[in-house]
Design a protein around this motif. Structure first.
Motif, PDB file in Angstrom:
ATOM      1  N   ARG A 251       0.835  -1.213   0.000  1.00  0.00           N
ATOM      2  CA  ARG A 251       0.000   0.000   0.000  1.00  0.00           C
ATOM      3  C   ARG A 251       0.863   1.254   0.000  1.00  0.00           C
ATOM      4  O   ARG A 251       0.573   2.234  -0.682  1.00  0.00           O
ATOM      5  N   ASN A 252       1.938   1.223   0.783  1.00  0.00           N
ATOM      6  CA  ASN A 252       2.787   2.406   0.895  1.00  0.00           C
ATOM      7  C   ASN A 252       3.593   2.659  -0.370  1.00  0.00           C
ATOM      8  O   ASN A 252       3.859   3.815  -0.724  1.00  0.00           O
ATOM      9  N   ILE A 253       3.979   1.599  -1.082  1.00  0.00           N
ATOM     10  CA  ILE A 253       4.664   1.777  -2.365  1.00  0.00           C
ATOM     11  C   ILE A 253       3.741   2.487  -3.351  1.00  0.00           C
ATOM     12  O   ILE A 253       4.148   3.430  -4.050  1.00  0.00           O
ATOM     13  N   VAL A 254       2.482   2.050  -3.406  1.00  0.00           N
ATOM     14  CA  VAL A 254       1.505   2.693  -4.286  1.00  0.00           C
ATOM     15  C   VAL A 254       1.334   4.157  -3.904  1.00  0.00           C
ATOM     16  O   VAL A 254       1.326   5.055  -4.767  1.00  0.00           O
ATOM     17  N   ALA A 255       1.207   4.422  -2.595  1.00  0.00           N
ATOM     18  CA  ALA A 255       0.986   5.790  -2.129  1.00  0.00           C
ATOM     19  C   ALA A 255       2.186   6.683  -2.425  1.00  0.00           C
ATOM     20  O   ALA A 255       2.023   7.858  -2.777  1.00  0.00           O
ATOM     21  N   ILE A 256       3.400   6.152  -2.292  1.00  0.00           N
ATOM     22  CA  ILE A 256       4.600   6.936  -2.606  1.00  0.00           C
ATOM     23  C   ILE A 256       4.594   7.335  -4.082  1.00  0.00           C
ATOM     24  O   ILE A 256       4.877   8.494  -4.440  1.00  0.00           O
ATOM     25  N   GLN A 257       4.261   6.402  -4.958  1.00  0.00           N
ATOM     26  CA  GLN A 257       4.199   6.717  -6.389  1.00  0.00           C
ATOM     27  C   GLN A 257       3.136   7.771  -6.669  1.00  0.00           C
ATOM     28  O   GLN A 257       3.342   8.685  -7.483  1.00  0.00           O
ATOM     29  N   GLU A 258       1.997   7.654  -5.992  1.00  0.00           N
ATOM     30  CA  GLU A 258       0.941   8.660  -6.170  1.00  0.00           C
ATOM     31  C   GLU A 258       1.398  10.020  -5.666  1.00  0.00           C
ATOM     32  O   GLU A 258       1.077  11.057  -6.272  1.00  0.00           O
ATOM     33  N   HIS A 259       2.139  10.052  -4.571  1.00  0.00           N
ATOM     34  CA  HIS A 259       2.675  11.317  -4.066  1.00  0.00           C
ATOM     35  C   HIS A 259       3.618  11.951  -5.078  1.00  0.00           C
ATOM     36  O   HIS A 259       3.575  13.172  -5.316  1.00  0.00           O
ATOM     37  N   LEU A 260       4.497  11.157  -5.657  1.00  0.00           N
ATOM     38  CA  LEU A 260       5.457  11.692  -6.624  1.00  0.00           C
ATOM     39  C   LEU A 260       4.732  12.257  -7.851  1.00  0.00           C
ATOM     40  O   LEU A 260       5.131  13.299  -8.395  1.00  0.00           O
ATOM     41  N   ASP A 261       3.673  11.601  -8.284  1.00  0.00           N
ATOM     42  CA  ASP A 261       2.855  12.126  -9.388  1.00  0.00           C
ATOM     43  C   ASP A 261       2.186  13.440  -8.990  1.00  0.00           C
ATOM     44  O   ASP A 261       2.107  14.382  -9.796  1.00  0.00           O
ATOM     45  N   TYR A 262       1.708  13.485  -7.765  1.00  0.00           N
ATOM     46  CA  TYR A 262       1.038  14.684  -7.237  1.00  0.00           C
ATOM     47  C   TYR A 262       2.030  15.850  -7.163  1.00  0.00           C
ATOM     48  O   TYR A 262       1.730  16.982  -7.573  1.00  0.00           O
ATOM     49  N   ILE A 263       3.235  15.569  -6.661  1.00  0.00           N
ATOM     50  CA  ILE A 263       4.269  16.602  -6.556  1.00  0.00           C
ATOM     51  C   ILE A 263       4.643  17.132  -7.942  1.00  0.00           C
ATOM     52  O   ILE A 263       4.798  18.342  -8.143  1.00  0.00           O
ATOM     53  N   ALA A 264       4.773  16.223  -8.909  1.00  0.00           N
ATOM     54  CA  ALA A 264       5.087  16.647 -10.285  1.00  0.00           C
ATOM     55  C   ALA A 264       3.982  17.551 -10.836  1.00  0.00           C
ATOM     56  O   ALA A 264       4.258  18.542 -11.524  1.00  0.00           O
ATOM     57  N   ALA A 265       2.737  17.226 -10.523  1.00  0.00           N
ATOM     58  CA  ALA A 265       1.619  18.049 -10.989  1.00  0.00           C
ATOM     59  C   ALA A 265       1.667  19.435 -10.342  1.00  0.00           C
ATOM     60  O   ALA A 265       1.417  20.453 -11.007  1.00  0.00           O
ATOM     61  N   LEU A 266       1.999  19.486  -9.049  1.00  0.00           N
ATOM     62  CA  LEU A 266       2.114  20.785  -8.372  1.00  0.00           C
ATOM     63  C   LEU A 266       3.186  21.641  -9.034  1.00  0.00           C
ATOM     64  O   LEU A 266       2.990  22.837  -9.261  1.00  0.00           O
ATOM     65  N   ARG A 267       4.310  21.024  -9.389  1.00  0.00           N
ATOM     66  CA  ARG A 267       5.390  21.782 -10.025  1.00  0.00           C
ATOM     67  C   ARG A 267       4.983  22.293 -11.406  1.00  0.00           C
ATOM     68  O   ARG A 267       5.430  23.340 -11.853  1.00  0.00           O
ATOM     69  N   SER A 268       4.144  21.526 -12.073  1.00  0.00           N
ATOM     70  CA  SER A 268       3.712  21.940 -13.415  1.00  0.00           C
ATOM     71  C   SER A 268       2.767  23.134 -13.364  1.00  0.00           C
ATOM     72  O   SER A 268       2.585  23.830 -14.360  1.00  0.00           O
ATOM     73  N   ARG A 269       2.140  23.336 -12.184  1.00  0.00           N
ATOM     74  CA  ARG A 269       1.129  24.388 -11.981  1.00  0.00           C
ATOM     75  C   ARG A 269      -0.069  24.210 -12.914  1.00  0.00           C
ATOM     76  O   ARG A 269      -0.829  25.158 -13.146  1.00  0.00           O
ATOM     77  N   ASP A 270      -0.223  23.025 -13.450  1.00  0.00           N
ATOM     78  CA  ASP A 270      -1.357  22.693 -14.322  1.00  0.00           C
ATOM     79  C   ASP A 270      -2.524  22.275 -13.424  1.00  0.00           C
ATOM     80  O   ASP A 270      -2.507  21.188 -12.843  1.00  0.00           O
ATOM     81  N   LEU A 271      -3.550  23.116 -13.328  1.00  0.00           N
ATOM     82  CA  LEU A 271      -4.634  22.857 -12.388  1.00  0.00           C
ATOM     83  C   LEU A 271      -5.402  21.584 -12.713  1.00  0.00           C
ATOM     84  O   LEU A 271      -5.881  20.889 -11.808  1.00  0.00           O
ATOM     85  N   ARG A 272      -5.529  21.254 -13.995  1.00  0.00           N
ATOM     86  CA  ARG A 272      -6.236  20.023 -14.356  1.00  0.00           C
ATOM     87  C   ARG A 272      -5.441  18.794 -13.919  1.00  0.00           C
ATOM     88  O   ARG A 272      -6.006  17.820 -13.407  1.00  0.00           O
ATOM     89  N   ALA A 273      -4.130  18.834 -14.100  1.00  0.00           N
ATOM     90  CA  ALA A 273      -3.289  17.713 -13.666  1.00  0.00           C
ATOM     91  C   ALA A 273      -3.291  17.588 -12.153  1.00  0.00           C
ATOM     92  O   ALA A 273      -3.358  16.483 -11.606  1.00  0.00           O
ATOM     93  N   ILE A 274      -3.239  18.716 -11.461  1.00  0.00           N
ATOM     94  CA  ILE A 274      -3.267  18.713 -10.003  1.00  0.00           C
ATOM     95  C   ILE A 274      -4.563  18.103  -9.504  1.00  0.00           C
ATOM     96  O   ILE A 274      -4.578  17.265  -8.590  1.00  0.00           O
ATOM     97  N   ASP A 275      -5.667  18.532 -10.097  1.00  0.00           N
ATOM     98  CA  ASP A 275      -6.979  18.017  -9.703  1.00  0.00           C
ATOM     99  C   ASP A 275      -7.032  16.498  -9.872  1.00  0.00           C
ATOM    100  O   ASP A 275      -7.469  15.767  -8.970  1.00  0.00           O
ATOM    101  N   ALA A 276      -6.547  16.007 -11.009  1.00  0.00           N
ATOM    102  CA  ALA A 276      -6.609  14.567 -11.303  1.00  0.00           C
ATOM    103  C   ALA A 276      -5.731  13.762 -10.355  1.00  0.00           C
ATOM    104  O   ALA A 276      -6.169  12.733  -9.808  1.00  0.00           O
ATOM    105  N   LYS A 277      -4.486  14.205 -10.128  1.00  0.00           N
ATOM    106  CA  LYS A 277      -3.568  13.448  -9.271  1.00  0.00           C
ATOM    107  C   LYS A 277      -3.990  13.508  -7.809  1.00  0.00           C
ATOM    108  O   LYS A 277      -3.859  12.514  -7.077  1.00  0.00           O
ATOM    109  N   CYS A 278      -4.492  14.653  -7.383  1.00  0.00           N
ATOM    110  CA  CYS A 278      -4.961  14.794  -6.004  1.00  0.00           C
ATOM    111  C   CYS A 278      -6.155  13.875  -5.749  1.00  0.00           C
ATOM    112  O   CYS A 278      -6.182  13.122  -4.763  1.00  0.00           O
ATOM    113  N   ARG A 279      -7.143  13.921  -6.629  1.00  0.00           N
ATOM    114  CA  ARG A 279      -8.342  13.098  -6.441  1.00  0.00           C
ATOM    115  C   ARG A 279      -7.999  11.602  -6.472  1.00  0.00           C
ATOM    116  O   ARG A 279      -8.539  10.816  -5.692  1.00  0.00           O
ATOM    117  N   ALA A 280      -7.091  11.215  -7.358  1.00  0.00           N
ATOM    118  CA  ALA A 280      -6.709   9.799  -7.454  1.00  0.00           C
ATOM    119  C   ALA A 280      -6.075   9.327  -6.146  1.00  0.00           C
ATOM    120  O   ALA A 280      -6.390   8.241  -5.639  1.00  0.00           O
TER     121      ALA A 280
END
Length: 318
Positions: A251-280
């Motif tokens: 479970r934690n491996i999956v969550a770490i990968q999701e966090h890294l995707d979320y962090i990448a979306a935050l850096r992109s400042r793309d609100l649609r990407a942020i919304d998708a990664k956060c909700r997932a």
């Protein structure tokens, strides 16, 4: 002791801000650093003095220079930075997770204070805080009653969590490029990669790292009500689902990968990407929480409780 803890926490957080910065001119004014560390200028000056004493910073007149990046040995040990409230929280949730407290059970504040080695006042403040959210109930002349977390309660808190986190993430990406929060995000990302590399031995360390990332995002809201609510999220999502240890590493491996995707979306400042990664990511956290509530600390399997409450069970949990 309280002041010492505040200083040590601020010092460690300052080191995180400086991590992997190239030596050179000092990047913050005292006012900026005080705001970033959420402490007074007096505490900031104490932090700067220790940085100088440890050879990280040199002062020349009114100017300061960063001499080197922080190392692991520069940080204060984590137990030394724990506040009384955090100590009470940690010990209370350990007590719950060990099965010593079940829904409907009466809690005696004086007895808990004796067990935890803290004051009755600290226990009462903690219990009062969480009674506002329905986790505990005060009964006249009979102390506190632990009501527990039900699937219905989890569904409600998830809905508010998603609303508040999405709002906070929008505030986060609106921060200036040189805001200290971005440096803290960099350090948190590095810790995620390090934890992933050492996951076989350290997978149980994820909970604290998860708390650091989401709290950093919520702090960008500068909204006292959102931050107060996040304390409840921390309790429920970072302790309650630990009841079920069967697949914790996976479970934690999956969550770490999701966090890294979320962090990448935050850096992109793309609100649609942020919304998708956060909700997932929040959907995954919700499924884990619901599963743990249904299984409980002792039961080995089952999803009937979720269906009884009218909450859909993800296919992976069936």
């Amino acid at each position: 002791m309280k002041t010492n803890t505040v200083y040590k926490r601020a010092f460690n957080r300052c080191l995180s801000l400086l991590a992997h910065r190239a030596p050179g001119e000092w990047p913050f004014s005292e006012a900026e650093l005080a705001e970033a560390l959420e402490v007074s200028r007096t505490t900031v000056r104490a932090v700067l003095a220790t940085l100088a004493a440890n050879g990280l910073v040199r002062t020349s007149g009114a100017r300061r220079f960063l001499l080197r990046a922080p190392e692991a040995a520069d940080y204060f040990p984590e137990p030394q930075t724990e506040t009384v409230a955090e100590l009470v929280e940690r010990r209370f949730m350990q007590w719950v997770l060990q099965g010593d407290c079940q829904p409907g059970q009466t809690i005696n504040a004086s007895e808990l204070a004796r067990q935890f080695g803290t004051s009755t006042t600290a226990i009462r403040e903690y219990l009062t805080h969480f009674s506002r959210f329905g986790l505990l109930e005060r009964h006249p002349n009979s102390g506190w009653v632990f009501k527990g977390v039900t699937p219905a309660f989890a569904a409600e808190i998830y809905e508010i969590r998603e609303l508040f986190e999405l709002r906070s993430a929008r505030h986060f990406v609106g921060l200036a490029d040189d805001a200290p929060a971005w440096a803290l995000l960099d350090e948190i990302e590095r810790q995620h990669h390090r934890l992933l590399d050492e996951i076989d031995d350290r997978f149980s360390d994820f909970s604290r790292l998860d708390e650091r990332l989401h709290r950093l995002i919520h702090q960008a809201s500068s909204n006292r009500f959102i931050l107060d609510f996040y304390d409840v999220i921390s309790i429920i999502f970072h302790y309650h689902y630990q009841w079920n240890k069967a697949d914790e590493k996976e479970r934690n491996i999956v969550a770490i990968q999701e966090h890294l995707d979320y962090i990448a979306a935050l850096r992109s400042r793309d609100l649609r990407a942020i919304d998708a990664k956060c909700r997932a990511h929040l959907r995954t956290a919700r499924a884990t929480l619901l599963r743990s509530i249904d299984l409980g600390p002792l039961r080995p399997h089952g999803t009937a409780g979720l269906r009884t409450a009218g909450i859909p069970v993800p296919a992976a949990l069936s």
